[in-house]
Scaffold this active site. Structure first.
Site, PDB file in Angstrom:
ATOM      1  CD  GLN A 102      -2.523  -1.230   2.691  1.00  0.00           C
ATOM      2  OE1 GLN A 102      -3.567  -0.589   2.877  1.00  0.00           O
ATOM      3  NE2 GLN A 102      -1.952  -1.973   3.632  1.00  0.00           N
ATOM      4  CG  HIS A 120      -2.860   2.471  -1.940  1.00  0.00           C
ATOM      5  ND1 HIS A 120      -2.814   2.458  -0.569  1.00  0.00           N
ATOM      6  CD2 HIS A 120      -3.998   1.829  -2.269  1.00  0.00           C
ATOM      7  CE1 HIS A 120      -3.896   1.868  -0.099  1.00  0.00           C
ATOM      8  NE2 HIS A 120      -4.627   1.469  -1.108  1.00  0.00           N
ATOM      9  CB  CYS A 151      -1.635  22.758 -19.928  1.00  0.00           C
ATOM     10  SG  CYS A 151      -2.106  22.016 -18.340  1.00  0.00           S
ATOM     11  CB  SER A 190      -4.394   0.207  10.517  1.00  0.00           C
ATOM     12  OG  SER A 190      -4.744   0.844   9.283  1.00  0.00           O
ATOM     13  CG  ASN A 214       0.329  -3.925  13.572  1.00  0.00           C
ATOM     14  OD1 ASN A 214       0.729  -3.055  14.338  1.00  0.00           O
ATOM     15  ND2 ASN A 214      -0.442  -3.661  12.534  1.00  0.00           N
ATOM     16  CB  ALA A 233       7.986  -4.499  10.479  1.00  0.00           C
TER      17      ALA A 233
END
Ligand code: APR
Length: 245
Positions: A102, A120, A151, A190, A214, A233
């Site tokens: 993620q 993501h 632009c 989470s 975790n 971790a």
């Protein structure tokens, strides 16, 4: 059960191979990047509804870029930690089939992982939402701070904002990996955000052993997690690779 016996149980599951990993911001906090929802996390500094939705970007891109610049500063000085390296080792030993991350910090790739699904998106490319022009990271870096399109409008990094869809290819690859794995390491997330948080459920329904790492329990821990390894971790992943050799 003690952490030691859980560790050997988890190592046994990893030894079978066909392992997948789902990682979240918690795997990168030991690299100096705060996560989102812990105390002192990014969403305490930047309210997500004001800074991290696609509507916010259309409404006031210069304001959103203040958050993006703060994140960019954190990412540019971050290096992979023992947890990223442990996953790269598992891939090297042909035990890990792939990582669904993620995160957009590209630390898995920096650690040597090759099969990384950026669920993501990533900040390796930029798009102009107004004229659809595309830029590489290098090209965007040469277009001012915050970077502007030819632009004249603000560029947006190809990271997924709230209100945007998951890149279809990432979605189907992640779904396939979750369905085919024999074990899933769920590291530093989470599991609050849909649809990334469905991956452990898909894996569990397909018979995979769910191994969660975790600092604290999540709502997965009391529902589908088979082995909960509480701790940081870096430490736990390092100990797992240790237990494998
Ligand atoms: N070791 C293990 N776990 C950790 C560590 C650590 N060193 N540090 C933090 N954690 C855990 C926290 O306890 C928490 O459960 O990592 C988790 C981080 O959760 P979040 O901050 O919600 O991050 P994440 O799950 O990745 O968020 C998912 O939400 O805001 C969006 O797009 C953003 O990708 C992100 C998504």
């Amino acid at each position: 059960m003690s952490l030691k016996s859980d560790l050997s149980k988890a190592a046994l599951a990893l030894k079978r191979g066909r392992v997948a990993a789902l990682t979240g911001a918690g795997i990168s906090t030991e690299s100096g990047i705060p996560d989102f929802r812990s105390r002192g996390g990014l969403w305490e500094r930047f309210a997500p509804e004001e800074y991290a939705t696609i509507e916010a970007f259309y409404r006031d891109p210069a304001k959103v870029w203040r958050m993006l610049e703060a994140m960019e500063k954190l990412l540019s000085s971050a290096n992979p930690n023992d947890a990223h390296k442990a996953l790269a080792t598992l891939e090297e030993r042909k035990l890990l089939d792939g990582i669904i991350t993620q995160n957009v910090d590209m630390l898995h790739q920096a650690a040597g992982s090759r099969r990384v699904i950026e669920f993501h998106g990533s900040s390796s490319a930029y798009t102009c939402l107004w004229c659809d022009a595309r830029y590489s990271r290098e090209e965007a870096e040469g277009r001012g701070n915050p970077p502007l399109c030819r632009c004249g409008r603000h560029l947006k990094p190809d990271v997924v904002f709230f209100g945007e869809g998951i890149p279809p290819e990432a979605m189907s690859m992640a779904d396939q990996l979750a369905k085919s794995c024999k074990a899933m390491l769920v590291v530093g997330t989470s599991a609050e955000v849909y649809p990334a948080n469905q991956m452990p459920h898909i894996a569990s329904r397909s018979g995979a052993t769910i191994i969660e790492i975790n600092l604290e329990p999540t709502h997965l821990t009391s529902s589908i997690t088979d082995i909960f390894l509480q701790g940081s971790a870096g430490e736990v992943m390092g100990a797992l690779v240790e237990a494998l050799s």
